[in-house]
Design a protein around this motif. Structure first.
Motif, PDB file in Angstrom:
ATOM      1  N   ARG A   1       0.867  -1.176   0.000  1.00 21.38           N
ATOM      2  CA  ARG A   1       0.000   0.000   0.000  1.00 21.38           C
ATOM      3  C   ARG A   1       0.903   1.225   0.000  1.00 21.38           C
ATOM      4  NH1 ARG A   1      -2.624   1.265   4.046  1.00 21.38           N
ATOM      5  NH2 ARG A   1      -4.585   1.972   3.143  1.00 21.38           N
ATOM      6  N   GLN A   2       0.733   2.078  -1.003  1.00 23.54           N
ATOM      7  CA  GLN A   2       1.634   3.225  -1.156  1.00 23.54           C
ATOM      8  C   GLN A   2       0.855   4.435  -1.665  1.00 23.54           C
ATOM      9  OE1 GLN A   2       6.003   4.243  -3.133  1.00 23.54           O
ATOM     10  NE2 GLN A   2       4.963   2.355  -3.663  1.00 23.54           N
TER      11      GLN A   2
ATOM     12  N   LEU B   1      14.192   0.690   2.684  1.00 20.62           N
ATOM     13  CA  LEU B   1      13.491   1.646   1.833  1.00 20.62           C
ATOM     14  C   LEU B   1      14.390   2.818   1.469  1.00 20.62           C
ATOM     15  CD1 LEU B   1      10.029   1.776   3.653  1.00 20.62           C
ATOM     16  CD2 LEU B   1      10.607   0.528   1.569  1.00 20.62           C
ATOM     17  N   ASP B   2      14.123   3.381   0.275  1.00 20.70           N
ATOM     18  CA  ASP B   2      14.832   4.591  -0.133  1.00 20.70           C
ATOM     19  C   ASP B   2      14.417   5.750   0.758  1.00 20.70           C
ATOM     20  OD1 ASP B   2      16.025   3.231  -2.236  1.00 20.70           O
ATOM     21  OD2 ASP B   2      14.468   3.806  -3.675  1.00 20.70           O
ATOM     22  N   ALA B   3      15.270   6.764   0.833  1.00 22.98           N
ATOM     23  CA  ALA B   3      14.930   7.977   1.574  1.00 22.98           C
ATOM     24  C   ALA B   3      13.673   8.586   0.978  1.00 22.98           C
ATOM     25  CB  ALA B   3      16.082   8.969   1.502  1.00 22.98           C
ATOM     26  N   GLY B   4      12.703   8.915   1.830  1.00 19.74           N
ATOM     27  CA  GLY B   4      11.465   9.503   1.356  1.00 19.74           C
ATOM     28  C   GLY B   4      10.449   8.507   0.839  1.00 19.74           C
TER      29      GLY B   4
END
Length: 207
Positions: free
Chosen positions: A73-74, A148-151
């Motif tokens: 979920r994003q 996870l990537d930053a942001g």
């Protein structure tokens, strides 16, 4: 710019083909690279075509031993909504699709897969982008830590295939790549379509 190999145009389609005359760069942002091309139409007239160049992406249909699917979920800013999706991500420069699929699955969900099957490719926005999405199935999963990537903010959850298909039917899933993945999943589970399952090492060695 890496592009998914396409079948050559059939000579019988020459009455449909457009030819580039001139290209103008409109935007070279962090993610988007937009152009406006002048093309010559099959009847000799000229027209304008605006489009976005995209490096390509992957989507992973990852299934646990009990058959449940790994989903996300994003929040997607352009549509201002939280979307239900299969894990996916953009290719880095020079990156092979399977390596990208392994990386994205591990970074976004924490899962690594011992077995992989290449399903196919989709072009999600053919009217205004060069984007292609390589579709991979993954199984024999082991869970580790996400990175996870930053942001990047997303929830990982699991669901039975029947639940996902019902969400597609009800309109809860509207993401195009996930709908295409559900089509593949439905046909694989029914036995109508088959997959060539191999280890990652086998795929990396050139199949």
């Amino acid at each position: 710019m890496p592009e998914h190999p396409a079948e050559p145009n059939d000579p019988a389609d020459s009455h449909l083909i457009e030819h580039k005359v001139h290209s103008q760069e409109l935007l070279h942002g962090h993610f988007l690279h937009a152009f406006r091309d002048t093309v010559r139409l099959p009847d000799g007239r000229e027209a304008s075509r605006e489009y976005v160049r995209h490096p390509g992406a992957v989507m992973i249909i990852a299934q646990l031993d009990d058959g449940r699917l790994v989903l996300e979920r994003q929040y997607r800013y352009p549509v201002q909504a939280v979307m239900l999706e299969f894990p996916a991500g953009k290719l880095d420069a020079g990156e092979q699709p399977l390596a990208c699929a392994q990386r994205e699955l591990r970074e976004e969900t924490g899962y690594s897969a011992a077995s992989w099957a290449h399903a196919g490719v989709m072009h999600p926005v053919i009217s205004y982008s060069t984007e292609f999405i390589d579709i991979w199935f993954a199984r024999d999963l082991t869970l580790g830590a996400r990175k996870l990537d930053a942001g990047e903010f997303l929830d990982v959850f699991t669901a039975a295939p029947v639940e996902l298909l019902q969400w597609c039917r009800d309109g809860r899933v509207t993401d195009g790549k996930t709908l295409t993945g559900a089509l593949w999943l439905q046909n694989v589970l029914s036995g109508a379509w088959t997959l060539d399952w191999q280890t990652a090492a086998h795929w990396a060695s050139g199949r």
